[in-house]
Design a protein around this motif. Structure first.
Motif, PDB file in Angstrom:
ATOM      1  N   ARG A 480      -2.120  28.240  31.578  1.00  0.00           N
ATOM      2  CA  ARG A 480      -2.181  29.597  30.410  1.00  0.00           C
ATOM      3  C   ARG A 480      -1.961  30.825  30.900  1.00  0.00           C
ATOM      4  O   ARG A 480      -2.762  30.980  32.016  1.00  0.00           O
ATOM      5  N   ASP A 489       4.698  29.934  27.488  1.00  0.00           N
ATOM      6  CA  ASP A 489       3.353  29.589  26.693  1.00  0.00           C
ATOM      7  C   ASP A 489       3.984  29.084  25.172  1.00  0.00           C
ATOM      8  O   ASP A 489       3.413  28.370  24.534  1.00  0.00           O
ATOM      9  N   ASP A 493       3.433  25.747  23.207  1.00  0.00           N
ATOM     10  CA  ASP A 493       2.724  25.687  21.961  1.00  0.00           C
ATOM     11  C   ASP A 493       3.448  24.912  20.900  1.00  0.00           C
ATOM     12  O   ASP A 493       2.807  24.040  20.219  1.00  0.00           O
ATOM     13  N   SER A 497       2.285  21.431  19.338  1.00  0.00           N
ATOM     14  CA  SER A 497       1.950  21.361  18.014  1.00  0.00           C
ATOM     15  C   SER A 497       2.790  20.190  17.070  1.00  0.00           C
ATOM     16  O   SER A 497       2.283  19.540  16.297  1.00  0.00           O
ATOM     17  N   HIS A 545      -7.473  23.815  21.159  1.00  0.00           N
ATOM     18  CA  HIS A 545      -7.724  24.837  20.183  1.00  0.00           C
ATOM     19  C   HIS A 545      -8.870  25.721  20.402  1.00  0.00           C
ATOM     20  O   HIS A 545      -9.034  26.669  19.586  1.00  0.00           O
TER      21      HIS A 545
END
Length: 546
Positions: A480, A489, A493, A497, A545
């Protein structure tokens, strides 16, 4: 310290954090329950094999439960007349096995009209399905297909050629003179040629035990192998051995072993039994990555104590020792802080990489990825061994990188899906601390990002929880950017998700069934191992997270 080894790399740090890392109660409960269930099961969790069940039905008519196997054969036929799982090329071998078994029962047992009609209809539709298969594949690289396929074609043709038409009245248009052709890519003479080599050598190579049914009918009685338990861990091989071996004791032994398996699987048979070594090692390695619940550590350490053998580990009784299971035993031992000497791997080292087993024809990237992970995990505990094993780590890593496909993925002969092999290779390479390893992992991540399905899943024949778990782990190896979120990134994500939503939904769907993607003689699904991979991926997503 060599340039390929970076002590305390991300993969090793995750793997060894089990005793200190707090875990979500749900994930802990899932992992604890799975470890307990696997520990209590003396067979392993895998569905019966249509191929294997049909082979036992054909070659062991003396074994109780034949009616159950006949009913299963008929009920498992697909609408198109084929049998098996996966796309058409994977259905060749199970369809041949089912058709041959149906013809054998019709010819040998002369069943009552209702059963005869059903079997004959199934056989006729199966013969038509065989003709409709792609004439030249490409055929999957499943175990010993080069002898199993032509052997079954010959057996089917013998039934059709040698049986008087009046004895098979229910077959309709299928009668004397009808031929099933050996598909292009296979050779009709292969089983006999292999048998001749066995005779010339004066014995059966150990690697043929698991698929002995492919050559049993071509061998003299004097060359029958000695059997302890199931021959090659295979019900089909054991039934074929009992049919070919002349002594009453052989049948009694086979009956005893096959009856025990049939009792576990409701009268049916898997392709290997038991699979507890294979299952326990893969379950433990998957769950150790995010950290084993502390209560599970004594159980897993006991598994390692019982499984590890300095002469090499075999995945099931009757199989050869192999680099894959040996490496996984070493890896799990290191992950639960009981590192062992990796010396047993040396017997599989061919100078460039590890052979999966002695006498292997084609190399396995996943076996080498597991060996590389095991060596790295061992060096985490004993960095002073870097001078000894560092050159091997570098050499195996080089070989793995050479096997990567231009699109960024790796294929392997033990699994139909490249997501499995790619995750194994990325996990092995991503923590090496070398630019080439990082570049290979980045290329794999790019391929994964580009291949996600609209519902957030991944899979070669449609999205599956198993393949999505592998894809998630590949993406989570990507570093990251601390300063600001760049386009990569944001893409990561979004992909993760969506994957998290998909895995959550499948985990709470009571009707969800893991499809068969693993290679043996045909496709199979090791349920507990798949479940462990999904649990581990969901935990990795949760911890991402923060």
């Amino acid at each position: 310290m060599n340039e390929w080894y970076e002590p305390g790399g991300a993969a090793v740090a995750l793997a060894t954090a089990g005793e200190d890392q707090p875990a979500d109660d749900t994930r802990t409960d899932e992992a604890t329950h799975l470890i307990a269930a696997v520990d209590a099961d003396g067979w392993g969790r895998v569905r019966p094999s249509l191929y294997e069940t049909a082979r036992v039905l054909s070659t062991a008519p003396w074994l109780p439960g034949g009616r159950t196997r006949v009913d299963h054969l008929i009920s498992e036929q697909a609408p198109d007349g084929s049998w098996g799982e996966g796309p058409a090329p994977y259905r060749l071998l199970p369809t041949l096995s089912a058709v041959e078994a149906a013809l054998a029962v019709l010819r040998r047992d002369k069943p009552a009209d209702d059963t005869a009609n059903r079997l004959a209809a199934a056989a006729a539709r199966g013969l038509a399905a065989l003709r409709a298969l792609p004439p030249a594949g490409p055929w999957p690289d499943t175990a010993a297909a080069e002898i199993l396929v032509p052997g079954l074609v010959a057996a089917i043709n013998e039934h059709l050629d040698q049986t008087p038409v009046g004895d098979l009245p229910h077959l309709g248009p299928w009668h004397r003179g009808t031929r099933t052709e050996v598909p292009r890519g296979y050779h009709a003479a292969a089983p006999e040629a292999v048998a001749r080599r066995c005779q010339a050598a004066g014995g059966i190579p150990f690697k043929l035990h698991h698929t002995f049914e492919g050559v049993a009918g071509y061998l003299p009685h004097t060359l029958m192998p000695t059997v302890d338990g199931l021959l090659g861990s295979s019900p089909a091989a054991t039934a074929a051995w009992a049919a070919a071996a002349p002594s009453p004791g052989s049948r009694q032994h086979a009956a005893r072993e096959l009856t025990a398996v049939a009792q576990r699987y409701g009268g049916l048979f898997p392709e290997a039994a038991p699979i507890t070594v294979f299952e326990r090692l893969w379950v433990a390695a998957a769950l150790a990555r995010p950290g084993l619940p502390p209560s599970c550590l004594p159980t897993v350490r006991t598994w390692v104590d019982r499984i590890f053998d300095p002469e090499g580990v075999r995945g099931a009784p009757g199989l050869m020792v192999d680099a894959d299971d040996t490496a996984m035993a070493l890896l799990v031992a290191a992950l639960v802080d009981q590192p062992l000497d990796p010396a047993p791997l040396a017997m599989f080292d061919n100078g460039r990489h590890y052979d999966c087993y002695i006498g292997e024809d084609t190399g396995s990237v996943t076996a080498n990825a597991h060996a590389l992970q095991a060596l790295q995990a061992g060096l985490h505990h004993r960095p002073e061994a870097g001078a000894t094993y560092g050159p091997t780590v570098r050499r195996v890593a080089d070989w793995l990188i050479e096997q990567q496909q231009p699109a960024g993925y790796w294929p392997d002969k033990w699994h139909a899906s490249p997501y499995y092999a790619t995750e194994r290779c990325v996990t092995a390479l991503s923590s090496l601390g070398d630019p080439r390893g990082r570049k290979a992992a980045e290329a794999a991540a790019d391929w994964v990002l580009a291949s996600q399905h609209d519902d957030g899943s991944w899979g070669i024949w449609g999205g599956t929880a198993e393949e999505t778990a592998y894809a998630v782990k590949i993406l989570l190896t990507q570093p990251r950017h601390a300063e600001h979120a760049d386009a990569l990134d944001r893409a990561l994500d979004r992909a993760l998700s969506r994957a998290e939503t998909f895995l959550h939904e499948t985990a709470h769907n009571p009707d969800h069934r893991h499809p068969a993607l693993w290679h043996d003689k045909t496709l199979y699904a090791p349920e507990a191992m798949i479940q462990a991979e999904v649990i581990a991926a969901r935990e990795a997503l949760r911890t991402r997270h923060g």
